[in-house]
Design a protein around this motif. Structure first.
Motif, mmCIF file in Angstrom:
data_model
loop_
_atom_site.group_PDB
_atom_site.id
_atom_site.type_symbol
_atom_site.label_atom_id
_atom_site.label_comp_id
_atom_site.label_asym_id
_atom_site.label_seq_id
_atom_site.Cartn_x
_atom_site.Cartn_y
_atom_site.Cartn_z
ATOM 1 N N UNK A 161 0.757 -1.195 0.032
ATOM 2 C CA UNK A 161 0.124 0.243 0.061
ATOM 3 C C UNK A 161 0.913 1.232 0.133
ATOM 4 N N UNK A 162 0.885 1.868 -1.187
ATOM 5 C CA UNK A 162 1.794 3.047 -1.395
ATOM 6 C C UNK A 162 1.181 4.363 -0.945
ATOM 7 N N UNK A 163 1.538 4.914 0.237
ATOM 8 C CA UNK A 163 1.081 6.062 0.800
ATOM 9 C C UNK A 163 1.883 7.292 1.027
ATOM 10 N N UNK A 164 1.245 8.589 0.909
ATOM 11 C CA UNK A 164 1.743 9.848 1.195
ATOM 12 C C UNK A 164 1.882 10.452 2.530
ATOM 13 N N UNK A 165 2.880 10.365 3.391
ATOM 14 C CA UNK A 165 2.906 11.098 4.534
ATOM 15 C C UNK A 165 3.308 12.424 4.532
ATOM 16 N N UNK A 166 2.386 13.283 5.210
ATOM 17 C CA UNK A 166 2.827 14.781 4.978
ATOM 18 C C UNK A 166 3.444 14.884 6.447
ATOM 19 N N UNK A 167 4.399 15.461 6.352
ATOM 20 C CA UNK A 167 5.071 15.769 7.761
ATOM 21 C C UNK A 167 5.231 17.364 7.957
ATOM 22 N N UNK A 168 4.995 17.479 9.309
ATOM 23 C CA UNK A 168 5.238 19.071 9.550
ATOM 24 C C UNK A 168 6.880 19.314 9.616
ATOM 25 N N UNK A 169 7.446 19.478 8.401
ATOM 26 C CA UNK A 169 8.839 19.656 8.400
ATOM 27 C C UNK A 169 9.490 18.331 8.020
ATOM 28 N N UNK A 170 10.654 18.309 7.604
ATOM 29 C CA UNK A 170 11.416 16.894 7.128
ATOM 30 C C UNK A 170 11.891 16.581 8.641
ATOM 31 N N UNK A 171 11.302 15.181 8.644
ATOM 32 C CA UNK A 171 11.834 14.298 10.059
ATOM 33 C C UNK A 171 13.169 14.238 10.097
ATOM 34 N N UNK A 172 13.918 13.964 9.105
ATOM 35 C CA UNK A 172 15.272 13.718 8.955
ATOM 36 C C UNK A 172 15.898 14.973 9.563
ATOM 37 N N UNK A 173 15.485 16.371 9.816
ATOM 38 C CA UNK A 173 15.894 17.334 10.361
ATOM 39 C C UNK A 173 15.337 17.640 11.389
ATOM 40 N N UNK A 174 14.756 16.778 12.214
ATOM 41 C CA UNK A 174 13.983 17.258 13.491
ATOM 42 C C UNK A 174 14.896 17.769 14.449
ATOM 43 N N UNK A 175 16.196 17.212 14.320
ATOM 44 C CA UNK A 175 17.137 17.743 15.295
ATOM 45 C C UNK A 175 18.456 18.395 14.428
ATOM 46 N N UNK A 176 18.865 19.220 14.640
ATOM 47 C CA UNK A 176 20.012 19.872 14.058
ATOM 48 C C UNK A 176 21.258 20.076 15.062
ATOM 49 N N UNK A 177 22.291 19.362 14.996
ATOM 50 C CA UNK A 177 23.567 19.473 15.717
ATOM 51 C C UNK A 177 24.530 20.228 15.343
ATOM 52 N N UNK A 178 24.999 20.821 16.428
ATOM 53 C CA UNK A 178 26.315 21.756 16.156
ATOM 54 C C UNK A 178 27.551 20.896 15.643
ATOM 55 N N UNK A 179 28.730 21.761 15.546
ATOM 56 C CA UNK A 179 29.727 20.881 15.125
ATOM 57 C C UNK A 179 30.370 20.039 16.127
ATOM 58 N N UNK A 180 30.181 20.272 17.436
ATOM 59 C CA UNK A 180 30.507 19.189 18.621
ATOM 60 C C UNK A 180 29.894 18.013 18.665
ATOM 61 N N UNK A 181 28.564 18.049 18.094
ATOM 62 C CA UNK A 181 27.655 16.978 18.182
ATOM 63 C C UNK A 181 27.018 16.691 19.386
#
Length: 505
Positions: free
Chosen positions: A437-457
Motif C-alpha cells: 500500500x503506497x502512502x503519502x505521509x505529510x510531515x510538519x517539517x522534514x523528519x530527518x531534520x527534526x534535530x540539528x546538531x552543532x559541530x561538537x555533536x
C-alpha cells in the motif's frame, strides 16, 4: 525510508527530572514534614514572604499563613497521601496579604509546595458552567475524531488561545494532528505528522504524572532554588511532577521556531497509556490561573474517558468479529479433518480472517495456495529464510522487503506477511500475505531534520521549518493489528492440537 530515531537515540535520554529551576509565574517552597520549616525556596519567594531567600530558609512556614491553614497542611500530610493536593492559602506578611493556591506534594522526608496566585472565583464559575456544556457535547460524539473536534473548538472558546490542536500518537510515537482550530492568519497543521522527538520519551512519561503543562511565556527568566542541593536528599530535588518546573532550552527554541510565546499541553489517556495531546498555542504571553487549569484537567479526563469508551467498543467489536471467523474456520477444519480444506477452500478462509489477499499452507510435503502469493521458487526461498530465523512463534511484518531483500522483486503483491509455524524444521507453515500500500505521509517539517546538531555533536537545536514535507512510503502493507496477532497465536495453538490429535499418520 529509515529515519533517524532522535526520540530514543538522543532526545529521549535528556534528564528532564534534573532541571533544578522553576518558571517565574509561581513560587516553590520545600518544607520539613514534621515542623513545616522551610528548607529550600525559589529565589523569587521574597515577593510574597517579604524576606530574601537566604533569610527564609530555616524559618517556619507557619509564620506566614493562618493557624488553621498551617494545621490543615500539617495534619493532611502526616498520612501516606501520594497524590498532589491543592490547598487554599492566605499569606500575610508586614504590609501584605494575598490569596494563593498551593499544590502540595508529599516526598520522603519533606513537602513540596507549588504556590500560585488564586484566580477570581467568578471567572472560575463562569468557565465551569461552560465546561458542563462541553462535557455534554463530547459525550454525544460517536467517534474519536468527532470528540476531538468538539474539544478543540470548545477549548478555544474557554481559553482564548490562538490555536488549539489535538494530535494522536502512532505505534512509533509520531503524532498526527486530527483536529485543529486556529486564527485565520496562522499556519495550518491539520493532517500533518510530527516526529516522536517533538515530544520525546521522557517528556511523554511526565504526562502520566502531570495532566497538563503550562508555559505562560517562553521569554521568562528561570528562577533558581536556594540552597541548590536539597538538604534531605543531598541531591538536586526532583521536580518532574511539578507544574512550575522550568522548561528545557531546546523546547523554548522549538516554541520560538513555531512563532508562539505561550503554550499549554493537556494529556489524553487511554487504558493508562498516553493516547495523544491537546496542544494550545498563543502568539503572546498568556497565563491561566490554577483554577482554570483545573477545569482543563477535568476536561482532559472527560475526553480521555470518551475516547477510551469509543475505541474500546470498536476494539471489542472487531475482536468479536475475528473470533467468530476463527471459530468458523476451526469448525470447517474439524468437519473435513483436513487443514487445507478447512482453512483455505471453504466459504470463509484464512485470508478472509486476516484481511489478506493471499495465503499458503505447506504441510506434509504439499503446498496449497489461494490468492496473490509468491511464485513457487520465491516461496521456497522465503520458507528457507523463515526457517533460518528459528522462530517457533508467530512472525509478522508489514515491511517484508525491508527485512528480506529478495521480497523486493514481488513487493507489489507481497509486502506484508503473517507466518504461523506448524513444524518449522520441516518447513511447514501457514502464511498469509498482504499487498503493498503506497502512502503519502505529510510531515510538519522534514523528519530527518527534526534535530540539528552543532559541530561538537553535543549541542543541538530543533528544526526551523514546520512546513508540509511529503514522504512517499512504499514496500509496506496495512499494519497487523494487536487483535490479529492474538488470533494468529490462538490459531497456531489450534493447529498444533489438531495435528497432534487428529493427523497422527
Amino acid at each position: 525510508m529509515n529515519k533517524k530515531n532522535f526520540d530514543s537515540d538522543f532526545c529521549g535520554s535528556l534528564p528532564l527530572h534534573q532541571i533544578n529551576m522553576i518558571q517565574s509565574y509561581g513560587y516553590l517552597l520545600v518544607l520539613e514534614r514534621e515542623d513545616l520549616k522551610i528548607i529550600q525556596a525559589s529565589e523569587n519567594a521574597n515577593e510574597i514572604l517579604g524576606l530574601a531567600v537566604q533569610q527564609l530558609v530555616r524559618t517556619s512556614f507557619r509564620d506566614y499563613i493562618t493557624k488553621e491553614e498551617a494545621d490543615n497542611l500539617y495534619f493532611k500530610f502526616q498520612t501516606d497521601i501520594i497524590e498532589k493536593v491543592p490547598l487554599p492559602l492566605t499569606i500575610k506578611t508586614e504590609g501584605y496579604t494575598g490569596r494563593f493556591v498551593a499544590i502540595a506534594h508529599v516526598k520522603n522526608g519533606y513537602l513540596i509546595l507549588e504556590i500560585e496566585k488564586a484566580g477570581e472565583e467568578n471567572s472560575f464559575l463562569n468557565v465551569f458552567q461552560e465546561l458542563k456544556y462541553v462535557m455534554a457535547e463530547i459525550n454525544r460524539s460517536e467517534s474519536a475524531s468527532q470528540a476531538s473536534s468538539v474539544v478543540v473548538h470548545q477549548l478555544k472558546k474557554l481559553s482564548g488561545f490562538d490555536r488549539i490542536l489535538m494530535y494522536k500518537f502512532d505505534e512509533d510515537w509520531n503524532g498526527t494532528v486530527i483536529a485543529e482550530v486556529k486564527e485565520d492568519d496562522m499556519d495550518a497543521y491539520l493532517g500533518l505528522k510530527f516526529p516522536a522527538s517533538d515530544v520525546p520519551r521522557q517528556a511523554r512519561n511526565l504526562y502520566l504524572k502531570n495532566p497538563y503543562r503550562l508555559i505562560p511565556s517562553r521569554d521568562y527568566t528561570p528562577v533558581k532554588l536556594y540552597p541548590v542541593i536539597n538538604p534531605v536528599s543531598q541531591a538536586f530535588i526532583d521536580l518532574s511532577d511539578c507544574n512550575l518546573r522550568a522548561v528545557a532550552g531546546v523546547h523554548l527554541e522549538y516554541m520560538k521556531n513555531m512563532k508562539i510565546s505561550a503554550s499549554m499541553s493537556i494529556r489524553v489517556i487511554r487504558n493508562d497509556k498516553l493516547w495523544g495531546l491537546i496542544s494550545c498555542h498563543h502568539r503572546s504571553p498568556k497565563y491561566l490561573s490554577y483554577e482554570v487549569c483545573s477545569v482543563f484537567e477535568l476536561l482532559s479526563s472527560v475526553i480521555s474517558n470518551k475516547i477510551a469508551s469509543i475505541e474500546n467498543k470498536e476494539f471489542f467489536q472487531y475482536t468479536s468479529a475475528l473470533q467468530e471467523k476463527k471459530s468458523r474456520l476451526i469448525g470447517n477444519t474439524y468437519s473435513y479433518l483436513n487443514l487445507s480444506e478447512g482453512l483455505l477452500n471453504q466459504d470463509i478462509n484464512v485470508a478472509d480472517l486476516f484481511n489478506a489477499k493471499g495465503a499458503v499452507l505447506t504441510f506434509k510435503g504439499t503446498t496449497s495456495r489461494i490468492g496473490d502469493v509468491p511464485d513457487e521458487e520465491d516461496l521456497k526461498n522465503l520458507i528457507y529464510w523463515l526457517q533460518s530465523k528459528g522462530d517457533e512463534e508467530v512472525y509478522s511484518s508489514r515491511n517484508l522487503p525491508g527485512e528480506y531483500e529478495q521480497a523486493a522483486s514481488y513487493q507489489e503483491k507481497v509486502s506484508g506477511i503473517l507466518s504461523i509455524p506448524i513444524d518449522a524444521e520441516k518447513g511447514e507453515y501457514l502464511i498469509v500475505f498482504r499487498p503493498e500500500v503506497i502512502t503519502t505521509v505529510t510531515w510538519g517539517g522534514n523528519p530527518e531534520e527534526a534535530v540539528r546538531f552543532e559541530a561538537d555533536r553535543q549541542k543541538y537545536h530543533p528544526r526551523n521549518s514546520f512546513s508540509a514535507w511529503q514522504e512517499i512510503v512504499s514496500q509496506t502493507s496495512l499494519p497487523w493489528t494487536e487483535q490479529e496477532l492474538e488470533v494468529a497465536e490462538s490459531l497456531r495453538s489450534f493447529i498444533f492440537e489438531f495435528t497432534t490429535k487428529h493427523l497422527k499418520n
